[in-house]
Motif scaffolding. Sequence first.
Motif, PDB file in Angstrom:
ATOM      1  N   THR A 140       0.835  -1.204   0.000  1.00 23.13           N
ATOM      2  CA  THR A 140       0.000   0.000   0.000  1.00 23.13           C
ATOM      3  C   THR A 140       0.867   1.249   0.000  1.00 23.13           C
ATOM      4  OG1 THR A 140      -1.785  -1.140   1.161  1.00 23.13           O
ATOM      5  CG2 THR A 140      -1.760   1.264   1.271  1.00 23.13           C
ATOM      6  N   HIS A 141       1.868   1.287   0.877  1.00 25.13           N
ATOM      7  CA  HIS A 141       2.758   2.450   0.939  1.00 25.13           C
ATOM      8  C   HIS A 141       3.578   2.578  -0.346  1.00 25.13           C
ATOM      9  CE1 HIS A 141       2.185   3.891   5.078  1.00 25.13           C
ATOM     10  NE2 HIS A 141       1.953   2.621   5.392  1.00 25.13           N
ATOM     11  N   MET A 142       4.026   1.466  -0.889  1.00 21.48           N
ATOM     12  CA  MET A 142       4.794   1.526  -2.136  1.00 21.48           C
ATOM     13  C   MET A 142       3.963   2.121  -3.257  1.00 21.48           C
ATOM     14  SD  MET A 142       6.828  -2.130  -2.139  1.00 21.48           S
ATOM     15  CE  MET A 142       7.355  -1.863  -3.823  1.00 21.48           C
ATOM     16  N   VAL A 147       3.097   6.426  -6.971  1.00 22.40           N
ATOM     17  CA  VAL A 147       2.143   7.176  -7.799  1.00 22.40           C
ATOM     18  C   VAL A 147       2.222   8.660  -7.489  1.00 22.40           C
ATOM     19  CG1 VAL A 147      -0.296   7.517  -8.282  1.00 22.40           C
ATOM     20  CG2 VAL A 147       0.608   5.215  -8.108  1.00 22.40           C
ATOM     21  N   LEU A 148       2.257   9.013  -6.204  1.00 27.43           N
ATOM     22  CA  LEU A 148       2.343  10.425  -5.842  1.00 27.43           C
ATOM     23  C   LEU A 148       3.680  11.030  -6.267  1.00 27.43           C
ATOM     24  CD1 LEU A 148       0.668  10.358  -2.315  1.00 27.43           C
ATOM     25  CD2 LEU A 148      -0.323  11.092  -4.485  1.00 27.43           C
ATOM     26  N   ARG A 149       4.731  10.247  -6.241  1.00 30.71           N
ATOM     27  CA  ARG A 149       6.029  10.764  -6.686  1.00 30.71           C
ATOM     28  C   ARG A 149       6.013  11.072  -8.181  1.00 30.71           C
ATOM     29  NH1 ARG A 149      11.241   7.116  -5.718  1.00 30.71           N
ATOM     30  NH2 ARG A 149      10.269   5.885  -7.379  1.00 30.71           N
ATOM     31  N   ARG A 150       5.427  10.177  -8.958  1.00 24.70           N
ATOM     32  CA  ARG A 150       5.347  10.448 -10.397  1.00 24.70           C
ATOM     33  C   ARG A 150       4.429  11.627 -10.691  1.00 24.70           C
ATOM     34  NH1 ARG A 150       7.676   6.502 -13.419  1.00 24.70           N
ATOM     35  NH2 ARG A 150       8.194   4.559 -12.348  1.00 24.70           N
ATOM     36  N   THR A 151       3.361  11.740  -9.926  1.00 24.19           N
ATOM     37  CA  THR A 151       2.472  12.889 -10.112  1.00 24.19           C
ATOM     38  C   THR A 151       3.180  14.183  -9.744  1.00 24.19           C
ATOM     39  OG1 THR A 151       0.578  11.474  -9.586  1.00 24.19           O
ATOM     40  CG2 THR A 151       0.237  13.848  -9.491  1.00 24.19           C
ATOM     41  N   SER A 152       3.920  14.156  -8.655  1.00 21.04           N
ATOM     42  CA  SER A 152       4.667  15.361  -8.264  1.00 21.04           C
ATOM     43  C   SER A 152       5.754  15.700  -9.280  1.00 21.04           C
ATOM     44  CB  SER A 152       5.293  15.161  -6.878  1.00 21.04           C
ATOM     45  OG  SER A 152       6.265  14.129  -6.903  1.00 21.04           O
ATOM     46  N   MET A 204      -4.104   9.630  -9.108  1.00 21.15           N
ATOM     47  CA  MET A 204      -4.222  10.140  -7.748  1.00 21.15           C
ATOM     48  C   MET A 204      -5.315   9.410  -6.979  1.00 21.15           C
ATOM     49  SD  MET A 204      -3.785  14.216  -8.559  1.00 21.15           S
ATOM     50  CE  MET A 204      -3.898  14.633  -6.821  1.00 21.15           C
ATOM     51  N   GLN A 205      -6.411   9.086  -7.645  1.00 21.77           N
ATOM     52  CA  GLN A 205      -7.484   8.361  -6.980  1.00 21.77           C
ATOM     53  C   GLN A 205      -7.063   6.939  -6.634  1.00 21.77           C
ATOM     54  OE1 GLN A 205     -11.170   8.524  -9.090  1.00 21.77           O
ATOM     55  NE2 GLN A 205     -12.280   7.262  -7.626  1.00 21.77           N
ATOM     56  N   ILE A 206      -6.312   6.294  -7.531  1.00 23.03           N
ATOM     57  CA  ILE A 206      -5.826   4.945  -7.239  1.00 23.03           C
ATOM     58  C   ILE A 206      -4.846   4.969  -6.076  1.00 23.03           C
ATOM     59  CG2 ILE A 206      -4.259   3.181  -8.176  1.00 23.03           C
ATOM     60  CD1 ILE A 206      -5.777   3.299 -10.750  1.00 23.03           C
ATOM     61  N   ALA A 207      -4.015   6.011  -5.985  1.00 27.82           N
ATOM     62  CA  ALA A 207      -3.087   6.113  -4.860  1.00 27.82           C
ATOM     63  C   ALA A 207      -3.827   6.248  -3.538  1.00 27.82           C
ATOM     64  CB  ALA A 207      -2.152   7.301  -5.067  1.00 27.82           C
ATOM     65  N   MET A 208      -5.000   6.860  -3.566  1.00 28.49           N
ATOM     66  CA  MET A 208      -5.756   7.054  -2.329  1.00 28.49           C
ATOM     67  C   MET A 208      -6.650   5.853  -2.005  1.00 28.49           C
ATOM     68  SD  MET A 208      -4.817  10.017  -1.119  1.00 28.49           S
ATOM     69  CE  MET A 208      -3.179   9.536  -1.692  1.00 28.49           C
TER      70      MET A 208
END
Length: 409
Positions: A140-142, A147-152, A204-208
């Motif tokens: 989950t953390h990975m 995903v958030l890192r690629r989005t950022s 972003m939704q999948i990351a959440m």
Amino acid sequence: MKTEFLTLLTRIRHLFGWLPGLLSSILMLCVAGLVAEMFSRFITKLIVRIPGQKRGAFVRSFTMAMQRPVRIMLVIVFVGTALPVSGLPYDIMQATTHALVVLFVLMLGYAAVVATRILSDAYLKRINGKDDKDDILLRTHMTQVRVLRRTSDLLIGLLTIGAALMTFEPVRQYGLSLFASAGAASLVVGLAARPLLTNLFAGMQIAMTQPIRMEDLIIINGDWAWVEEITSTYVVLRVWDWRRHIVPISYFLENTFQNWTHNSAALIGVVFLHLDFNAPMDRIRERLREIVHSAPLWDGKEFAVQVADCNAHVMTVRVIASARSAMQSWDLRCEIREQIIAFLRDECPEALPRERLSHVASTSGLDVMTDPATLSPPVRRPPPGAYLGPRNGAGGGGMGHSDGGQGHG
């Protein structure tokens, strides 16, 4: 300190006074960049000597990763500070200043991307280092971090390029005109970038919400596939035979799919046996219990043997056994089939289904055709002619030829 630095650069420029003016100015700027380089190396050596096993190690690794963009930005600052006393012509000074500003903005964005990756990698390393880690929690953390890192990275890149372009006067005026007509511009941009924005928000939704995670086992198009990589726009799925499916990330929000490791990696495997009604179920159940309990792939939780169905020919026996993962469940089922088939063949042949055909080939096809045992018995047929009824029937006609009947008229 700035005044002393500029005074030092002015003296250095006077030392190159015997050279042409443009060349002496360039040499002075090179000296300013060299001073920045030496200052950066000195500060880096001081920081990497900070003691400590955890925080000190993180500070040292962070410094070593950030030294290149920080060093370039420091050189830009020193050179930009030295420009007023360089003696360059006004046009060249303005162009150089603008180039340094653009380069500084780009390096600042690059430094932000590097810092984001270092911090995310450090967080994942700390999660991996825990002895009591939960596999689901780790994945989950990975997923969230990657995903958030690629989005950022994407957002930082867009902001950096936008900020660099806004330093140009024509682009700035165009941007202001776009803001003035924000309604039409936002509509056009939104329609043009709809696929990108859809996948970006889906990521972003999948990351959440976590419908899929890294290394989740899912079923797509009838194939087993593991989630190998989740980017901001697509997902890479690794199939069991090493093929790769590249799927848009919005697919997992708009379509149904099977996730076999969503809450837990453990699965219950099922083996079906089709046996004759004479099968000794007590012996077969006991042998299956021995096979499963001695198998290292069984997790010790679920095991059962039941007669699940029957028809006019055979009965269907269902064997269930749980394993820690999908691949272990597959291997456990194969092992159960192999051993129980050998047991039925050697010790319980009466349990095997009866409806089976065996085709035995002879040494010669001619032998088969001439062997009386393989030929059907001859069929006695009446001679050709009219049928006159039974031999012992009324009228004593019997069976004979039509011309013979006419002779006794």
